[in-house]
Design an enzyme around this catalytic site. Structure first.
Site, PDB file in Angstrom:
ATOM      1  N   HIS A 255       1.016  -1.101   0.100  1.00  0.00           N
ATOM      2  CA  HIS A 255      -0.250  -0.203   0.065  1.00  0.00           C
ATOM      3  C   HIS A 255       0.971   1.102  -0.190  1.00  0.00           C
ATOM      4  O   HIS A 255       1.535   1.063   0.914  1.00  0.00           O
ATOM      5  CB  HIS A 255      -0.790   0.502   1.215  1.00  0.00           C
ATOM      6  N   ASP A 306      -7.835  -4.938   0.637  1.00  0.00           N
ATOM      7  CA  ASP A 306      -8.440  -6.181  -0.477  1.00  0.00           C
ATOM      8  C   ASP A 306      -8.485  -7.644   0.107  1.00  0.00           C
ATOM      9  O   ASP A 306      -9.137  -8.064   0.018  1.00  0.00           O
ATOM     10  CB  ASP A 306      -7.739  -5.405  -1.953  1.00  0.00           C
TER      11      ASP A 306
HETATM   12  C1  MLT Z   1      -8.289   2.459  -0.126  1.00  0.00           C
HETATM   13  O1  MLT Z   1      -9.164   2.903   0.767  1.00  0.00           O
HETATM   14  O2  MLT Z   1      -9.001   3.220  -0.194  1.00  0.00           O
HETATM   15  C2  MLT Z   1      -7.648   1.984  -0.796  1.00  0.00           C
HETATM   16  O3  MLT Z   1      -6.317   1.164   0.277  1.00  0.00           O
HETATM   17  C3  MLT Z   1      -6.825   2.961  -1.150  1.00  0.00           C
HETATM   18  C4  MLT Z   1      -6.095   4.044  -0.758  1.00  0.00           C
HETATM   19  O4  MLT Z   1      -6.547   4.313  -0.066  1.00  0.00           O
HETATM   20  O5  MLT Z   1      -5.036   4.568  -1.621  1.00  0.00           O
END
Ligand code: MLT
Length: 369
Positions: A255, A306
């Site tokens: 992430h 995810d």
């Molecule tokens: C989210 O919850 O939107 C995802 O982890 C993606 C992000 O934060 O960039």
């Protein structure tokens, strides 16, 4: 400094959610506490109004969401005209845009109108997802029930059956965990759209378009596709090693803003274990854990939100291509919170580009090129 992907760039101030030293909070409340105790409706209130609701505030919002959950017959008729083989995120994007057409006050921009639109969109988004899912399967949509909360109503409208308490609890927790995440791509997209003083339906429609991509919300479906392609736990290690050797991206890991793991993942991991055992299909959890071990060992990457959400939704009996629309049902609450925050202190979002193209070229007439 490279600004590719705006990595590390602080784009604006926000007081909705924070990610500091790997800890995610909504309005300063740790996601771990919210995941353990809060209903999705409480989280919606927290994100929009900046504080936890008292009982009567919560009851009022819950009632407003339930009362506004049905969608216009004209919209159902339009959804029936969509091709059956499209991705549900495309259907959702188009249906939310169309929903704005049936709102006679879509262009009213005062605070009360924006809250009314917020409730309308949040209440109806799950109804749209489930209506499309049923219509494409040749079934009639099921009207929402006014006595059910958001999580239970979604599962009910999808299947037509009263969901079990454990399914509702798990689904509620998944909604809480996905509700907001600072300036992720879809939220930023929503803010850019409404910063032009465009209406809330336009902001949510743009956000759905951004969430759809496999580098954002679309990743949870890709995770399930990987699990299904592997099929059995004892094939997981070989499959992943082979994919890594071929330089393939394993979805659901790493992430941009977490270097030491996504704090939401552990909750989904627990839910995945419990639900896969309950449904008599622990192999999806065991396979996920094996993949997790291999990717962490080989690439040093940890699972993000995810990864385990895939086996959670699968265990709830949800079709794979509905995973990202469910993310949208939850994230709509965050998008709306950010849209309200943007309107409250708006400035057009219009950055500059670092021009790296050719300088001072002469215009060459077409017959000389
Ligand atoms: C989210 O919850 O939107 C995802 O982890 C993606 C992000 O934060 O960039």
């Amino acid at each position: 400094m490279s600004t590719r992907g705006l990595e590390g760039v602080i784009a604006a101030e926000s007081s909705i959610s924070s990610i500091i030293d790997g800890v995610l909070t909504y309005r300063g409340i740790d996601i771990d506490d919210l995941a353990s105790h809060a209903s999705f409706e409480e989280v919606i209130y927290l994100l929009w109004y900046g504080k936890l609701p008292n009982q009567s505030e919560l009851d009022q919002l819950t009632k407003q969401l339930a009362e506004n959950a049905s969608i216009p017959q004209e919209l159902i008729d339009q959804i029936r005209l969509f091709p059956n083989n499209i991705h549900p995120m495309g259907a959702l994007r188009t249906a939310i845009s169309a929903l704005g057409l049936f709102d006679q006050e879509a262009e009213e921009m005062d605070d009360d109108s924006n809250i009314r639109k917020a409730i309308c969109i949040q209440a109806k988004i799950g109804t749209i997802v489930t209506a499309f899912a049923r219509i494409r399967a040749g079934k009639d949509p099921i009207a929402p029930r006014s006595d059910l909360g958001v999580a239970a109503n979604f599962l009910y409208m999808l299947t037509g059956e009263e969901p079990s308490a454990i399914s509702v609890e798990a689904f509620n927790k998944a909604l809480v965990l996905h509700a907001d995440h600072e300036f992720n791509a879809s939220t930023f997209t929503a803010r850019v759209t409404v910063a032009t003083l465009s209406d809330m339906y336009s902001g949510i429609t743009s956000a759905i378009g951004a969430l759809k991509g496999p580098l954002h919300g679309g990743a949870n479906e890709q995770v399930m596709a990987t699990l299904e392609a592997i099929g059995e736990v004892d094939k997981a290690e070989g499959y992943i090693l082979n994919a890594l050797a071929n330089k393939e991206k394993i979805m659901g890991f790493g992430h941009r803003v977490y270097k030491d793991g996504d704090p939401r993942a552990k909750h989904l991991k627990e839910m995945s274990k419990a639900l896969t055992e309950l449904t008599g299909q622990p192999k999806w959890y065991d396979m996920s854990v094996k993949i997790n071990e291999v990717v962490e060992r080989e690439k040093g990457l940890k699972p993000n939100v995810d990864f385990y959400s895939a086996s959670v939704y699968y265990s709830l009996g949800i079709e794979r291509d509905l995973f990202t629309p469910i993310f949208a049902v939850s994230r709509a609450s965050g998008w709306i919170g950010h849209i309200l925050e943007q309107y409250a202190n708006n400035r057009l979002i219009r950055p500059r580009a670092d021009y790296v193209g050719p300088q001072k070229q002469d215009y060459v007439p077409i017959h000389q090129r």
